[in-house]
Design an enzyme around this catalytic site. Structure first.
Site, PDB file in Angstrom:
ATOM      1  CE  LYS A 156     -13.021  47.292   0.808  1.00  0.00           C
ATOM      2  NZ  LYS A 156     -13.392  48.695   0.576  1.00  0.00           N
ATOM      3  CE  LYS A 213     -12.133  54.681  -2.603  1.00  0.00           C
ATOM      4  NZ  LYS A 213     -11.860  54.593  -1.181  1.00  0.00           N
TER       5      LYS A 213
HETATM    6 MG   LIG Z   1     -12.904  52.799   2.183  1.00  0.00          MG
END
Ligand SMILES: [Mg+2]
Length: 342
Positions: free
Chosen positions: A143, A247
């Protein structure tokens, strides 16, 4: 056909809080539901909302479950409004598990090529990748956009330099960069053949991301921009040819997702929202059906929970026996446990 319906909320703590662009995430909360038909066949589903991604809140999901009667039909399941995408996923997964058990057994696990392992943010990633590498991971996700860009780029160079040639690294900015920062990152990514940069800019800046995607050799992926099926379709229509991070647990109806992915040629990466093994199995089932490329699925997150927590049911006391361990799941868990144990 009527199905008896039960549900139970769960909560599981991360071993270490997850740093997100929305702050620290300490506990994953959701709902496990169970449908049972008149013959006694059972299907489990999981509702794992991610409100800051645009899904319903846990509270809304609980309210929805609470107002349902103890017996429901498949019509009730397919009538769940799209404003409750995590509920749509949970109920449809449970229903398909009750109804199509034989299909699960034909499900080709070999099509799940690999998983990407999520690294902790910041410098900790520099030590963590080796442990994950030894566990079998070859794709890593890191990230960015959490602290200042100068510091992050320094860590990035060290990380990219230290990873073995065989390793793939993907970055996820969680919509946290400005345009000049995104340009800076893409220049850096191009130097190391980074697999892709995920959601550099906010959802409102699709046009800029479309332009960026044509200007650098590093591929771009959309995630926050395509949190549900309507958004996925809209970005596709606007010409997005990069990667789509899907997702499944919050995308909405698996039936509609299947229809879209089967009819359109898109490069998809199926990804976790830190659901339990119930949601994971349903998500991976979709991934194996719909994944048409060799991009690692973003389900390598088991190391974020204790082994006991991952392998044990969140609700052994309330649903006994805990029954989703049909052969296919046994096989899946063996595969996933190997990754988390070794
Ligand atoms: Mg992402």
């Amino acid at each position: 056909m009527k199905y008896s319906f039960e549900f139970h909320p769960y909560s599981r703590k991360f071993k270490q809080p997850l740093v997100t662009s929305h702050g620290l995430w300490k506990t994953r909360e959701g709902i496990i539901l169970r449908l049972k038909d008149e013959t006694g066949s059972v299907g489990f589903g999981e509702i794992a909302p991610l409100e800051w991604f645009g899904s319903e809140s846990l509270q809304q999901a609980l309210e929805f479950c609470n107002q349902l009667p103890s017996e429901i039909t498949s019509d009730d399941v397919f009538a769940i409004p799209k404003q409750l995408p995590a509920c749509q996923f949970g109920f449809e997964s449970a229903l398909s598990e009750v109804k199509f058990i034989e299909k699960y057994n034909k499900f080709n696990l070999e099509k799940i090529i690999s998983f990407s392992g999520l690294l902790p943010s910041g410098k900790t990633a520099l030590d963590t990748w080796k442990r994950l590498w030894n566990q079998g991971y070859r794709t890593f996700k890191w990230k960015i956009g959490i602290t200042n860009i100068v510091e992050e780029l320094k860590v990035f160079h060290s990380l990219a330099y230290s990873l073995p040639q065989e390793a793939k690294l993907r970055l996820d900015a969680n919509a946290g960069l400005t345009l000049p920062e995104a340009v800076e990152w893409l220049k850096a990514c191009d130097r190391y053949a980074i697999e892709f940069l995920e959601q550099p800019l906010p959802v409102t800046e699709l046009e800029s991301m479309l332009k960026l995607s044509k200007s650098y050799s590093t591929r771009l992926a959309l995630d926050e921009s395509i949190a549900n099926i309507d958004q996925l379709k809209a970005c596709y229509k606007k010409g997005w040819q990069g990667i789509f991070v899907i997702k499944p647990a919050i995308a909405g109806s698996p039936k509609l997702l299947r229809e879209f992915c089967k009819n359109q040629k898109i490069d998809a990466v199926f990804s976790s929202v830190f659901e339990t093994r119930i949601g994971t199995s349903a998500g991976l089932k979709l991934a194996t059906e719909l994944n048409k490329n060799n991009l690692a699925a973003g389900f390598g997150v088991t190391h974020w929970f204790s082994k006991e927590d991952f392998l044990s049911s969140p609700d052994t006391h309330t649903f006994r026996p805990y029954e989703p361990c049909k052969p296919i799941f046994q096989e899946l868990w063996t595969k996933l446990s190997k990754l988390s144990n070794t």
